[in-house]
Scaffold this active site. Structure first.
Site, PDB file in Angstrom:
ATOM      1  N   SER A  15       0.802  -1.228   0.000  1.00  0.00           N
ATOM      2  CA  SER A  15       0.000   0.000   0.000  1.00  0.00           C
ATOM      3  C   SER A  15       0.832   1.274   0.000  1.00  0.00           C
ATOM      4  O   SER A  15       0.360   2.321  -0.428  1.00  0.00           O
ATOM      5  CB  SER A  15      -0.937   0.014   1.220  1.00  0.00           C
ATOM      6  OG  SER A  15      -0.213  -0.232   2.406  1.00  0.00           O
ATOM      7  N   ASN A  91       7.526  -8.035   1.626  1.00  0.00           N
ATOM      8  CA  ASN A  91       7.975  -6.661   1.879  1.00  0.00           C
ATOM      9  C   ASN A  91       7.401  -6.070   3.169  1.00  0.00           C
ATOM     10  O   ASN A  91       8.023  -5.202   3.774  1.00  0.00           O
ATOM     11  CB  ASN A  91       7.568  -5.790   0.671  1.00  0.00           C
ATOM     12  CG  ASN A  91       7.638  -4.314   0.985  1.00  0.00           C
ATOM     13  OD1 ASN A  91       8.706  -3.712   0.982  1.00  0.00           O
ATOM     14  ND2 ASN A  91       6.489  -3.706   1.290  1.00  0.00           N
ATOM     15  N   SER A 143      17.136  -5.664   5.125  1.00  0.00           N
ATOM     16  CA  SER A 143      17.637  -4.295   5.336  1.00  0.00           C
ATOM     17  C   SER A 143      19.155  -4.313   5.458  1.00  0.00           C
ATOM     18  O   SER A 143      19.731  -5.307   5.932  1.00  0.00           O
ATOM     19  CB  SER A 143      17.054  -3.710   6.626  1.00  0.00           C
ATOM     20  OG  SER A 143      17.739  -2.527   6.969  1.00  0.00           O
ATOM     21  N   TYR A 156      14.920  -4.790  15.477  1.00  0.00           N
ATOM     22  CA  TYR A 156      14.649  -4.661  14.040  1.00  0.00           C
ATOM     23  C   TYR A 156      15.761  -5.330  13.219  1.00  0.00           C
ATOM     24  O   TYR A 156      15.483  -6.109  12.305  1.00  0.00           O
ATOM     25  CB  TYR A 156      14.531  -3.178  13.675  1.00  0.00           C
ATOM     26  CG  TYR A 156      14.303  -2.909  12.209  1.00  0.00           C
ATOM     27  CD1 TYR A 156      13.090  -3.200  11.602  1.00  0.00           C
ATOM     28  CD2 TYR A 156      15.312  -2.353  11.419  1.00  0.00           C
ATOM     29  CE1 TYR A 156      12.881  -2.949  10.253  1.00  0.00           C
ATOM     30  CE2 TYR A 156      15.112  -2.094  10.070  1.00  0.00           C
ATOM     31  CZ  TYR A 156      13.898  -2.393   9.492  1.00  0.00           C
ATOM     32  OH  TYR A 156      13.696  -2.151   8.149  1.00  0.00           O
ATOM     33  N   ALA A 158      17.847  -7.649  14.123  1.00  0.00           N
ATOM     34  CA  ALA A 158      17.807  -9.110  14.315  1.00  0.00           C
ATOM     35  C   ALA A 158      16.701  -9.724  13.462  1.00  0.00           C
ATOM     36  O   ALA A 158      16.878 -10.782  12.848  1.00  0.00           O
ATOM     37  CB  ALA A 158      17.590  -9.441  15.790  1.00  0.00           C
ATOM     38  N   LYS A 160      15.507  -8.551  10.649  1.00  0.00           N
ATOM     39  CA  LYS A 160      15.876  -8.470   9.231  1.00  0.00           C
ATOM     40  C   LYS A 160      16.996  -9.461   8.895  1.00  0.00           C
ATOM     41  O   LYS A 160      17.069  -9.988   7.784  1.00  0.00           O
ATOM     42  CB  LYS A 160      16.284  -7.030   8.887  1.00  0.00           C
ATOM     43  CG  LYS A 160      15.116  -6.061   8.906  1.00  0.00           C
ATOM     44  CD  LYS A 160      14.136  -6.415   7.799  1.00  0.00           C
ATOM     45  CE  LYS A 160      12.855  -5.651   7.822  1.00  0.00           C
ATOM     46  NZ  LYS A 160      11.952  -6.012   6.714  1.00  0.00           N
ATOM     47  N   ILE A 189      15.938   4.606   2.537  1.00  0.00           N
ATOM     48  CA  ILE A 189      15.023   4.877   1.422  1.00  0.00           C
ATOM     49  C   ILE A 189      13.916   5.816   1.900  1.00  0.00           C
ATOM     50  O   ILE A 189      13.374   5.646   2.997  1.00  0.00           O
ATOM     51  CB  ILE A 189      14.391   3.551   0.905  1.00  0.00           C
ATOM     52  CG1 ILE A 189      15.464   2.471   0.631  1.00  0.00           C
ATOM     53  CG2 ILE A 189      13.539   3.810  -0.338  1.00  0.00           C
ATOM     54  CD1 ILE A 189      16.456   2.757  -0.460  1.00  0.00           C
TER      55      ILE A 189
END
Ligand code: NAP
Length: 248
Positions: A15, A91, A143, A156, A158, A160, A189
């Site tokens: 989205s 994603n 990431s 986060y 860990a 990824k 990004i």
């Protein structure tokens, strides 16, 4: 360049941000794209409108990736309707900026449920039709912090990094079935996720980015398009960095 004509794709978290750019890019290349999201229907409709403006087609497929029953029901119904599923892009994800000393157990479970378990549930539901077809492409959006680490992102990063282990394992499990599994590791990004960062943190990131600028979602989508293509059939278990040189 890379044609996805007659291919059917599912992009989780399509989205907004990177997921929107991936959805539009795959649709422009010819794929029929199911745009998944969790709650932001208005943003998902905007993605679908952009897909159609680009001459493509798709459908909205809302579900929470961290709910295994919802994932299974939605993906099974979608595959029944379209007859196949060629490309899964895992994603959907959430960020957690928290120092180790302050992390709460419920934040760990929430982040891992969305970022890791969610990807596994979606892959599990997608792998059956892919095995039947003897063809599939699974692309995980990890990431750069999974590779470099990042102070304040213990949970986060860990989560990824877990996606990279999952990528290599599934690549080995399903290579003989014509299914490739690869990861993309974006750097910094420009999306809603990074809009939330304080100015000082943004400047710090830019200082460690040799290309000297923030990346665009479309630059991540271009890497996904390659990995989703027929031409990438001999690429599996790999991690493709799209990070402006943050990790070399
Ligand atoms: P974003 O702008 O915050 O968008 C997140 C997307 O994920 C939204 O579509 C959201 O849906 C969806 N989502 C979140 N939790 C979900 C759930 N439980 N079930 C289904 N959908 C869910 O994020 P982004 O910056 O585009 O990031 C996309 C991916 O790239 C994430 O995995 C992120 O970790 C990774 N990444 C981003 C960056 C960056 O710099 N932006 C860098 C490296 C990696 P709703 O709209 O319904 O909320």
């Amino acid at each position: 360049m890379f044609s996805l004509r007659d291919r059917v794709a599912l992009v989780t978290g399509g989205s907004r941000g990177i997921g929107r750019a991936i959805s539009v890019t795959l649709a422009r290349a010819g794929a029929f794209v199911a745009v998944n999201y969790r709650g932001n229907a208005k943003a998902a409709e905007q993605t679908l409108a952009e897909i159609r403006e680009a001459g493509g087609d798709g459908v909205l497929l809302p579900f929470d990736v961290s709910d295994p029953e919802a994932v299974d029901a939605a993906i099974s119904a979608f595959v029944k309707e379209r007859g196949r599923l060629d490309i899964l892009v895992n994603n959907a994800g959430i960020a957690l900026d928290q120092l180790l000393m302050r992390v709460r157990p419920e934040e760990i479970s929430r982040t891992f449920e969305a970022n890791v378990a969610g990807a596994i549930y979606c892959a599990k539901a997608a792998i059956r039709p892919m095995m039947r077809q003897k063809y599939g492409r699974i692309i995980q959006i990890s990431s750069v912090v999974a590779e470099t680490g990042n102070p304040g992102q213990v949970v986060y990063s860990a989560s990824k990094a877990a996606l990279l282990g999952m990528t290599r394992t599934l690549a080995r499990e399903y290579a003989s079935r014509g299914i490739t599994v690869n990861a993309v590791t974006p750097g910094f990004i420009e999306t809603d996720m990074t809009d939330a960062l304080p100015e000082a943190a943004r400047e710090g990131i830019l200082r460690t980015t040799p290309v000297g600028r923030i990346g665009r979602p479309e630059e991540v989508a271009a890497a996904v398009l390659f990995l989703a293509s027929d031409e990438a059939g001999y690429v599996t278990g790999q991690t493709l960095g799209v990070n402006g040189g943050m990790h070399v």
